[in-house]
Design a protein around this motif. Structure first.
Motif, PDB file in Angstrom:
ATOM      1  N   TYR A  84      34.515  35.178  40.107  1.00 41.26           N
ATOM      2  CA  TYR A  84      34.412  36.442  39.856  1.00 41.26           C
ATOM      3  C   TYR A  84      36.046  37.014  40.072  1.00 41.26           C
ATOM      4  CZ  TYR A  84      29.366  36.590  40.218  1.00 41.26           C
ATOM      5  OH  TYR A  84      28.140  36.526  39.759  1.00 41.26           O
ATOM      6  N   GLY A  85      36.892  36.186  40.725  1.00 41.63           N
ATOM      7  CA  GLY A  85      38.259  36.767  40.747  1.00 41.63           C
ATOM      8  C   GLY A  85      38.330  37.305  42.261  1.00 41.63           C
ATOM      9  N   GLN A 133      30.556  38.281  30.702  1.00 43.86           N
ATOM     10  CA  GLN A 133      30.662  39.550  31.574  1.00 43.86           C
ATOM     11  C   GLN A 133      29.572  38.972  32.496  1.00 43.86           C
ATOM     12  OE1 GLN A 133      32.841  41.987  31.494  1.00 43.86           O
ATOM     13  NE2 GLN A 133      33.937  41.244  29.722  1.00 43.86           N
ATOM     14  N   LYS A 168      41.267  32.846  39.190  1.00 46.99           N
ATOM     15  CA  LYS A 168      41.950  33.936  38.368  1.00 46.99           C
ATOM     16  C   LYS A 168      40.936  33.848  37.283  1.00 46.99           C
ATOM     17  CE  LYS A 168      46.211  35.666  36.603  1.00 46.99           C
ATOM     18  NZ  LYS A 168      45.764  36.131  35.108  1.00 46.99           N
ATOM     19  N   ALA A 169      40.152  34.711  36.866  1.00 46.80           N
ATOM     20  CA  ALA A 169      38.993  34.816  36.188  1.00 46.80           C
ATOM     21  C   ALA A 169      39.113  35.468  34.780  1.00 46.80           C
ATOM     22  CB  ALA A 169      37.780  35.081  36.982  1.00 46.80           C
ATOM     23  N   ASP A 170      40.203  35.886  34.497  1.00 46.49           N
ATOM     24  CA  ASP A 170      40.383  36.737  33.210  1.00 46.49           C
ATOM     25  C   ASP A 170      40.115  35.938  31.871  1.00 46.49           C
ATOM     26  OD1 ASP A 170      42.685  35.522  33.857  1.00 46.49           O
ATOM     27  OD2 ASP A 170      43.980  37.100  32.960  1.00 46.49           O
ATOM     28  N   ARG A 171      40.497  34.749  31.869  1.00 46.75           N
ATOM     29  CA  ARG A 171      40.505  34.061  30.671  1.00 46.75           C
ATOM     30  C   ARG A 171      39.296  33.722  30.045  1.00 46.75           C
ATOM     31  NH1 ARG A 171      44.251  28.413  30.466  1.00 46.75           N
ATOM     32  NH2 ARG A 171      45.930  30.039  30.786  1.00 46.75           N
ATOM     33  N   PRO A 197      45.074  30.331  38.685  1.00 54.79           N
ATOM     34  CA  PRO A 197      45.288  30.351  37.422  1.00 54.79           C
ATOM     35  C   PRO A 197      44.941  28.997  36.993  1.00 54.79           C
ATOM     36  CG  PRO A 197      47.448  30.495  38.033  1.00 54.79           C
ATOM     37  CD  PRO A 197      46.606  30.287  39.157  1.00 54.79           C
ATOM     38  N   ARG A 207      36.621  35.637  30.495  1.00 55.79           N
ATOM     39  CA  ARG A 207      36.296  36.683  29.586  1.00 55.79           C
ATOM     40  C   ARG A 207      36.850  37.258  28.401  1.00 55.79           C
ATOM     41  NH1 ARG A 207      36.104  37.359  35.204  1.00 55.79           N
ATOM     42  NH2 ARG A 207      34.606  38.808  36.271  1.00 55.79           N
ATOM     43  N   SER A 208      37.926  36.746  28.076  1.00 59.60           N
ATOM     44  CA  SER A 208      38.874  36.903  26.930  1.00 59.60           C
ATOM     45  C   SER A 208      38.505  36.061  25.950  1.00 59.60           C
ATOM     46  CB  SER A 208      40.305  37.036  26.997  1.00 59.60           C
ATOM     47  OG  SER A 208      40.933  35.828  27.562  1.00 59.60           O
TER      48      SER A 208
END
Length: 329
Positions: free
Chosen positions: A253-254, A303, A292-295, A130, A297-298
């Protein structure tokens, strides 16, 4: 209104230039062509050859072209080289970034998108990694980039400039339309080296380290397609133009692949069982780096569209074949 792309004749920078031009942006490329290629810059962009550390020169470029934003890619990037040439890396990646930032401030540049790296994490104790984890780079390349992140953050506090710093994981592949790719003959990117071995341009491939604490003993990395990465920069640009806050984000990509897995895919796609030499570890290589690649995206609404290792390898092979034809002329 124009955007300056430093290092825009290089691998990642040239893909950013293509994406900007595809959507009608006015683009000025600043590159000293020490590792970049003039032919990688489309004729629709303006190529200015020079040193980003030459402040009077850069300030003239900013003024003459009405630069309002900078996408900063220019850097030395080879981890083992940074270990043997730390002063060169601190000069190019840190000192010259400081000069570029001062030129940006003096020229009234509004936004900066900075090419950072997962190397700022060093050997992280968790995976995926993260953004908020403690930063502990283990080589001069990572340290030079982290110092630049700190400078950018401090500059943004002191002046009316906003930024997004993107921490890349392992960039790979080539433009799906065949317009650009990794063109440096002696590049150290694993997929490029493996593709060159498959095409007979190298005698084989050397794998550094088989005793890491990973499933098959070889290093694990998060391989992101270069076009997805360039489009992440576009999302960052849109975020800043809309008044968005300063951000530092992972770009991957995570999920990761080991060196052995990548080599197996290149062999499968190419149909060539090229020689592989197993060697000891290289200085400065962490065992595993996965984002950790969610941030991203949000925060940016990014995408990815090319998260497929086989596709990445096919496009990299196609680019190497195109380069072979170009170099034979």
């Amino acid at each position: 209104m124009a955007i300056l792309v430093s290092g825009g004749a290089g691998y990642i920078g040239s893909h950013m230039v293509l994406e900007l031009l595809d959507r009608g942006e006015q683009v000025v490329v600043l590159d000293d062509l020490s590792t970049g290629f003039w032919w990688a810059v489309p004729k629709e962009a303006t190529l200015v050859q020079g040193d980003m550390g030459d402040q009077p020169f850069v300030e003239r470029v900013i003024a003459e072209h009405g630069i309002t934003e900078i996408a900063h890619f220019a850097a030395k990037i080879v981890v083992p080289d940074s270990v043997s040439d730390p002063l060169g890396y601190y000069l190019n990646n840190t000192v010259k970034t400081r000069a570029l930032l001062e030129s940006a401030v003096r020229g009234g540049v509004k936004h900066v998108i900075f090419s950072s790296t997962a190397a700022v994490y060093g050997e992280p104790p968790v995976s995926p990694v993260p953004e908020e984890i403690a930063l502990n780079p283990i080589n001069p390349y990572g340290r030079s980039k982290l110092m630049s992140e700190w400078m950018l953050s401090d500059v943004a506090r002191a002046f009316p400039l906003t930024y997004v710093a993107l921490r890349y994981f392992n960039v790979s592949g080539a433009d799906p339309k065949g317009r650009s790719g990794q063109s440096t003959p002696n590049a150290t990117h694993l997929i490029k080296v493996a593709c060159q071995a498959a095409l007979g341009q190298r005698a084989g491939l050397e794998v550094f380290g088989t005793d890491y604490p990973t499933p098959d003993g070889t290093c694990v990395r998060d391989y992101i397609h270069v076009t997805d990465l360039a489009r992440a920069h576009l999302s960052a640009l849109d975020h800043l133009r809309a008044g968005g806050a300063n951000l530092t984000l992972n770009c991957g990509y995570g999920r990761g692949y080991s060196v052995k897995q990548v080599v197996d895919v290149v062999k499968q796609v190419s149909g060539v069982d090229f020689p592989v030499k197993l060697s000891g570890r290289r200085a400065g290589d962490p065992a595993s780096l996965v984002a950790k690649a969610d941030r991203i995206r949000s925060e940016l609404g990014w995408q990815p569209e090319h998260d497929d290792l086989e596709q990445i390898v096919r496009q990299a092979l196609a680019w190497e074949d195109q380069l072979k034809t170009r170099n034979a002329k």
